[in-house]
Design an enzyme around this catalytic site. Sequence first.
Site, PDB file in Angstrom:
ATOM      1  N   HIS A   1     -58.002  -7.749  22.806  1.00  0.00           N
ATOM      2  CA  HIS A   1     -57.254  -7.128  21.703  1.00  0.00           C
ATOM      3  C   HIS A   1     -58.089  -5.970  21.137  1.00  0.00           C
ATOM      4  O   HIS A   1     -59.316  -5.982  21.218  1.00  0.00           O
ATOM      5  CB  HIS A   1     -57.023  -8.188  20.631  1.00  0.00           C
ATOM      6  CG  HIS A   1     -56.112  -7.779  19.533  1.00  0.00           C
ATOM      7  ND1 HIS A   1     -56.540  -7.020  18.471  1.00  0.00           N
ATOM      8  CD2 HIS A   1     -54.801  -8.024  19.321  1.00  0.00           C
ATOM      9  CE1 HIS A   1     -55.518  -6.818  17.643  1.00  0.00           C
ATOM     10  NE2 HIS A   1     -54.453  -7.415  18.140  1.00  0.00           N
TER      11      HIS A   1
ATOM     12  N   GLN B   1     -55.860 -16.294  19.386  1.00  0.00           N
ATOM     13  CA  GLN B   1     -54.758 -16.890  20.146  1.00  0.00           C
ATOM     14  C   GLN B   1     -55.098 -18.287  20.652  1.00  0.00           C
ATOM     15  O   GLN B   1     -54.281 -18.931  21.320  1.00  0.00           O
ATOM     16  CB  GLN B   1     -54.395 -16.000  21.345  1.00  0.00           C
ATOM     17  CG  GLN B   1     -53.966 -14.597  20.986  1.00  0.00           C
ATOM     18  CD  GLN B   1     -52.609 -14.555  20.285  1.00  0.00           C
ATOM     19  OE1 GLN B   1     -51.844 -15.525  20.304  1.00  0.00           O
ATOM     20  NE2 GLN B   1     -52.303 -13.442  19.647  1.00  0.00           N
TER      21      GLN B   1
ATOM     22  N   CYS C   1     -51.276  -4.368  21.563  1.00  0.00           N
ATOM     23  CA  CYS C   1     -52.619  -3.952  21.124  1.00  0.00           C
ATOM     24  C   CYS C   1     -53.675  -4.142  22.207  1.00  0.00           C
ATOM     25  O   CYS C   1     -54.863  -4.206  21.918  1.00  0.00           O
ATOM     26  CB  CYS C   1     -53.051  -4.655  19.851  1.00  0.00           C
ATOM     27  SG  CYS C   1     -52.057  -4.210  18.436  1.00  0.00           S
TER      28      CYS C   1
ATOM     29  N   ASP D   1     -63.322 -14.512  20.300  1.00  0.00           N
ATOM     30  CA  ASP D   1     -62.126 -14.139  19.541  1.00  0.00           C
ATOM     31  C   ASP D   1     -61.117 -15.277  19.723  1.00  0.00           C
ATOM     32  O   ASP D   1     -60.511 -15.411  20.781  1.00  0.00           O
ATOM     33  CB  ASP D   1     -61.587 -12.805  20.074  1.00  0.00           C
ATOM     34  CG  ASP D   1     -60.199 -12.474  19.535  1.00  0.00           C
ATOM     35  OD1 ASP D   1     -59.663 -13.260  18.728  1.00  0.00           O
ATOM     36  OD2 ASP D   1     -59.655 -11.430  19.938  1.00  0.00           O
TER      37      ASP D   1
ATOM     38  N   LYS E   1     -51.645 -17.197  12.175  1.00  0.00           N
ATOM     39  CA  LYS E   1     -51.113 -17.558  13.494  1.00  0.00           C
ATOM     40  C   LYS E   1     -51.062 -19.073  13.672  1.00  0.00           C
ATOM     41  O   LYS E   1     -50.683 -19.569  14.714  1.00  0.00           O
ATOM     42  CB  LYS E   1     -51.973 -16.934  14.596  1.00  0.00           C
ATOM     43  CG  LYS E   1     -51.886 -15.403  14.660  1.00  0.00           C
ATOM     44  CD  LYS E   1     -52.685 -14.868  15.834  1.00  0.00           C
ATOM     45  CE  LYS E   1     -53.030 -13.406  15.713  1.00  0.00           C
ATOM     46  NZ  LYS E   1     -51.921 -12.497  15.895  1.00  0.00           N
TER      47      LYS E   1
END
Lengths: 140, 398
Positions: free
Chosen positions: B112, B192, B353, B189, B215
């Site tokens: 991302h 997700q 993105c 990261d 999220k």
Amino acid sequence: MDKEQSREIIMENYLHPQNRDLPHDGYDAINTRNESCIDNINLYIKWNEDILEDIVFDGEACAVSISSTSIMIKNLIGKKAKEALEYIKEFYHMTNGDDFNQELLGDACCYLEVSKQGNRKVCANLPLKGIEKAILEKIK
Amino acid sequence: MNRDDFPLLKEDIIYFDNGATSLKPKCVIDKMNDYYTNYPANTHRGDYDLSFKVDQEYEEARELVRDFIHAKYLEEIVFTSGTTESLNMIVNGFFANLLEANDEVLITSSEHASNILPWFRLARKMGIKINYIPLDSNYYVTLDHIKKALTANTKVISIAGITNVIGDIRPIKQICKLAHENNIFVVLDGAQMVPHLPIDVLNLDVDFLAFSAHKMCGPTGVGVLYGKKELLEHLEPIVLGGGMNESFDNPSEVILSELPTRLEAGTRNIAGVIGFGEAIKYLNKIGMDNIYKYELELRKYLIDKLLPLKHIDIINIESDSGIVTFNVANVFSQDVAYYLNKYNICVRAGNHCAKILKSSVGVNNTVRVSLYFYNTFEEIDSLVELLSDYDKIVKEMI
């Protein structure tokens, strides 16, 4: 113009767009893209003094942006810079839901309904934003 | 699962854009309203009951996060505005002070923007090098490919646990082991990943982790920066101000607070943090194992239904997460999204993105369906029915 006629004009210009081409010598380049970072169109303009002698484009965008670019090109070639700005202003009036000059816009009136859907107004306006910027740069 | 908890799902809408943000259950909304209505005081300030309650709730949320990701210490949990801010703090507050010119950071082309742009700026400012771990034919990261990309100058591996376009689950534990054997830091990261499966930072042995509340059924504007305590101690605050200092009599005598307060300058998103705590309680009740298992069942069902459709090109058939990315032949992704929108189906179109992924996958834009536990097999049936009719898509895309 009814819904079906509008759709036909949009699809025809999407599938067979006017002047989708690579630029030749003597064309000014301008990129135009929208905030959702998908539609991305390069416009190439050939000026003859203050007349838009030719416009071609390339790039990747949705059906509304591509067809709008095609129709705009068709309708703006041969216009003087100030006439083109007038045309663009009327187009914005239409996509903003304000009163507008139907006669001046011609087949570009096909976006009257489409531009009311979600973010589609931005797609329809996209090429005009680009050419407006190029014209203002030219006449400043 | 649990659809009654989500007010929006009582409407005629199918929400398949969970990779962008999730829906919020009523308990989270109520919890935030309760704060604003009944004890809207600031944290760490007042010696009165309302403020004391705020502190209790705020710190309870921190404990819930610690327990959720199985961190060792409470002070390893820093509340930020989201994954993006967390990653920027890690890059600019820690690595900017540690790395030197020609040190190398390994990322991938499917990261991302938030895990690329901060590094790019560091590359411009400090002369560090950004190298890419090559992806395999499925666009996966493999240990072998990482080994090949390592050099004597590699200092950091910074990657997503699950990518937002391909949805592949990276072998984080093995990556950390390899990295640490070579004195390399690992930044994860988790935007997700953390919302979709159980996570244990101690077991993975990651050095830093970033993720967002919104999220995972929480509010927007809240995220987490996790760092191993001994590393976080060296993370320089980027934002200075109220609530993070002990004294500041003159420029050379500034004493900052201890962790994690030192990294939480200014008034935080208090309602958001408290709401996030409630979201974690909610997810815990359902069980992260159950969520992951169910999402995989949904995904398999969707893939099996899409595969026979000749006009659908699935980019990530093999992925082990709830992300399914595809294109419809000769139809621009945004036009597909608009078509589905006419039937109240929310999907994402675009490059998500992950702009530099184009170099690997070869397509600029895709349609993305990202699933969560409240999606159903029936919703997938509705989607597939609409995608099955190519003529209808072309006819109704504008």
